[in-house]
Design an enzyme around this catalytic site. Structure first.
Site, PDB file in Angstrom:
ATOM      1  N   SER A  64       0.785  -1.469  -0.267  1.00  0.00           N
ATOM      2  CA  SER A  64      -0.083  -0.025  -0.208  1.00  0.00           C
ATOM      3  C   SER A  64       0.858   1.255  -0.146  1.00  0.00           C
ATOM      4  CB  SER A  64      -1.008   0.119   0.987  1.00  0.00           C
ATOM      5  OG  SER A  64      -1.865   1.108   1.142  1.00  0.00           O
ATOM      6  N   ASP A 280      -6.294   1.867  -2.964  1.00  0.00           N
ATOM      7  CA  ASP A 280      -7.323   1.920  -2.351  1.00  0.00           C
ATOM      8  C   ASP A 280      -7.725   2.726  -1.552  1.00  0.00           C
ATOM      9  OD1 ASP A 280      -5.601   1.062  -0.288  1.00  0.00           O
ATOM     10  OD2 ASP A 280      -6.377  -0.941   0.362  1.00  0.00           O
ATOM     11  N   ARG A 506      -0.700   5.298  18.808  1.00  0.00           N
ATOM     12  CA  ARG A 506      -0.624   6.864  18.158  1.00  0.00           C
ATOM     13  C   ARG A 506      -2.124   7.845  19.522  1.00  0.00           C
ATOM     14  NH1 ARG A 506       1.090   6.006  13.278  1.00  0.00           N
ATOM     15  NH2 ARG A 506       0.399   3.427  11.936  1.00  0.00           N
TER      16      ARG A 506
HETATM   17  C1  16G Z   1      -4.212   0.025   8.017  1.00  0.00           C
HETATM   18  C2  16G Z   1      -5.524  -0.823   7.372  1.00  0.00           C
HETATM   19  C3  16G Z   1      -6.104   0.878   7.265  1.00  0.00           C
HETATM   20  C4  16G Z   1      -6.075   1.695   9.276  1.00  0.00           C
HETATM   21  C5  16G Z   1      -4.809   1.213   9.048  1.00  0.00           C
HETATM   22  C6  16G Z   1      -4.506   1.736  10.333  1.00  0.00           C
HETATM   23  C7  16G Z   1      -7.273  -1.470   6.021  1.00  0.00           C
HETATM   24  C8  16G Z   1      -7.027  -2.673   4.425  1.00  0.00           C
HETATM   25  N1  16G Z   1      -5.949  -0.986   6.066  1.00  0.00           N
HETATM   26  O1  16G Z   1      -3.623   0.159   6.277  1.00  0.00           O
HETATM   27  O2  16G Z   1      -7.635   0.886   6.923  1.00  0.00           O
HETATM   28  O3  16G Z   1      -6.731   2.550   8.741  1.00  0.00           O
HETATM   29  O4  16G Z   1      -4.100   0.361   8.816  1.00  0.00           O
HETATM   30  O5  16G Z   1      -2.938   1.796  11.099  1.00  0.00           O
HETATM   31  O6  16G Z   1      -7.722  -2.345   6.804  1.00  0.00           O
HETATM   32  P1  16G Z   1      -2.387   1.630  12.530  1.00  0.00           P
HETATM   33  O7  16G Z   1      -2.824   0.606  12.814  1.00  0.00           O
HETATM   34  O8  16G Z   1      -0.909   1.992  12.245  1.00  0.00           O
HETATM   35  O9  16G Z   1      -3.103   3.723  12.396  1.00  0.00           O
HETATM   36 ZN    ZN Z   2      -4.179   1.103   0.331  1.00  0.00          ZN
END
Ligand code: 16G
Ligand code: ZN
Length: 537
Positions: A64, A280, A506
């Protein structure tokens, strides 16, 4: 299971000793050089899942918005949705098995999940534009073949395109034709139909600049352009011909830094958007006449789409349940606007697409977006049938027209997962139909100033949350402290959660002014550092 072949190939894709990785929020993600064994093993696991479900399973190789050197992989379940949580655990278990444990673990999964190895397996594979992706996707096919699975390698596709393929195959074409051409045709037909009544001037001049994050989105938009014909005039920037993937560009960069990507010249009030590296996610933005930057994130997108759908539902006289699903990161202003001005039910889900998707399935129509720009709209089977029926049979002209527009919106949206291309077309269609400029869209509500920070702690698992991550239950005293700090500011809100993708905690805060949001975020970070075992500064 041909044990010898398995052992032979497994050695070719050997796990670096001691390396342990986890199937996180969006699959496995780490430096590409550490992923070969993971890919092979996810090929194996996909075959087991496919045999269990008697359905096509997807394997997408991408990291991603991560840096180009990273890579990753995730599995896609039969209707194009994220892998079921129980299988995420199997994935982690399999990924971390030492060589000699591999077979027993595969057997254990088969037993636990009642996998009939006699069943056929079919896997579809896709990859993003990272230099490492091709070789890694070949390791996936090795894994698939070892367990006797069949596969189709779609090569370079966006993540949502692969989700679409999985859904098409398992609905036997009901959702669409399982080819990239099928995807382009479905979306462009719906877009052209939907925008037929638009009165705004779109006579070939550039009306949308797209920052493609130097990723797959550029390739796919170029392929799609001829299907859209003159329907949409776009200019692709950061198309991968010069810059590096996700480097100083892309949706995540723009959202996090709240500034335009490099490589994109913005004239005042010009409509711009950014995709992320696997297309995405999408965010919109513009600079006004004074040079000030304005970001229209997932919350603004959800609001625009919800307004549009609500109006059409009212016109069509359809009484369907409708809700918007957000996460704790949704700007407080967006939530109040949706609830109080638009009178739509709003629900909060945990971060991560699967949680929002799941919640959205509870309604006839569920709009879900993360503030970071990942989102889509889900229509229940019953709602879809009703709308399609009305679009055909309704005698009242106005109602029938509204139903037709809803029908085209259903076809334009990628219901399997957030999709930058599809979301962009939906947004462009709505702006054209409503004759809205980007500043007018932006003016629907004003975001509360907010700040996000990261705190390093020894073990982020000491933080446990409840209420869709809005409250911390451990460590003791942390939530009380956050409450106490929040009370000192106007319109303030703050929460903390352990990241699912990085080794950090976070912190999010919002308040009446930027200064106060910054101050609150800083103070909450200090509290986390003190109470949750902070390390370093
Ligand atoms: C991933 C998730 C996204 C979420 C992010 C949070 C999918 C496909 N992607 O990229 O939705 O916002 O993680 O990241 O589920 P974090 O847990 O590091 O804050
Ligand atoms: Zn992505």
């Amino acid at each position: 299971m041909d044990v010898e072949t398995l052992a032979k190939y497994s050695k070719l894709h050997a796990k670096p000793p001691g390396l342990s990785l986890q199937y996180g929020t969006a699959g496995f993600r780490t430096k590409a050089e550490n992923l070969d064994h993971i890919m092979f093993r996810m090929g194996l696991l996909a075959v087991l899942r496919s045999k269990q479900k008697k359905a096509t399973i997807g394997v997408m190789v991408t990291a991603s918005h991560n840096p180009e050197e990273d890579n990753g992989v995730k599995l896609i379940d039969p209707l194009g949705e994220m892998l079921a949580p129980a299988w995420e655990e199997h994935a982690t278990c399999l990924a971390n098995a030492e060589e000699k444990e591999l077979l027993p673990i595969l057997n254990a999964i088969c037993q636990k999940e009642a996998v009939d190895l006699q069943n056929d397996a079919f896997i579809v594979i896709g990859r993003d534009t990272r230099p490492s992706s091709k070789k890694l996707s070949q390791s996936v096919t090795d894994g698939v073949s070892v367990l006797g699975g069949q596969y189709q390698d779609y090569g370079l596709v966006t993540t949502p395109q692969l989700h679409y393929m999985v859904c098409c195959r398992n609905t036997h074409g009901g959702y669409g034709t399982a080819t990239v051409e099928g995807y382009y045709q479905k979306l462009s037909k719906a877009f052209v139909e939907l925008t037929k009544q638009a009165t705004s001037q779109r006579d070939g001049h550039i009306c949308l600049k797209i920052d493609c994050a130097n990723g797959i989105g550029a390739l796919k938009l170029k392929e799609m352009e001829r299907y859209l014909l003159a329907g949409l005039a776009v200019r692709l920037e950061n198309d991968g011909t010069k810059g590096k993937l996700n480097h100083n560009c892309g949706a995540d960069f723009v959202k996090v830094h709240q500034k335009p990507p490099v490589g994109l010249e913005m004239k005042p009030n010009e409509r711009c958007c950014s995709f992320d590296g696997d297309a995405d996610r999408i965010v919109y933005y513009y600079t006004d006449a004074t040079g000030q930057f304005h970001l229209l994130d997932g919350d603004k997108i959800a609001t625009l789409i919800s307004t549009f759908l609500k109006e059409l539902l009212d016109k069509a006289g359809q009484t369907l349940t409708f809700a918007v699903i957000q996460t704790a990161y949704a700007n407080g202003s967006s939530t109040s606007y949706l609830k109080e001005t638009m009178k739509v039910p709003v629900h909060c889900a945990k971060t991560g697409v699967k949680h929002l998707h799941h919640k959205a399935q509870e309604f006839d129509i569920g709009v879900y977006f993360e503030a970071n720009g990942h989102g889509t709209v889900l229509f229940s089977k019953a709602a879809e049938d009703k709308i399609r029926h009305q679009a055909k049979e309704e005698k009242d002209n106005l109602k029938r027209e509204a139903a037709k527009m809803l029908e085209n919106t259903i076809d334009l949206i990628n219901q399997t997962v957030g999709d930058a291309i599809s979301d962009m077309l939906v947004i462009e269609a709505i702006l054209a139909l409503k004759n809205l400029t980007i500043p007018q869209w932006d003016a629907m509500y004003t975001d509360l100033p907010n700040r996000q920070l990261k705190v390093k702690v020894a073990d982020r698992r000491v933080i446990n949350t409840t209420d869709a991550e809005r409250r911390a239950v451990t460590p003791p005293g942390l939530q009380e402290k956050i409450d106490e700090l929040t009370k000192q500011f106007r319109l303030a809100r703050a929460f903390v959660r352990p990241s699912g993708t990085e080794d950090v905690v976070r912190v999010y805060a919002e308040a009446d002014t930027q200064k106060n949001a910054d101050k609150l975020a800083h103070q909450v970070s200090l509290a986390v550092h003190q109470l949750a075992g902070g390390v370093g500064e």
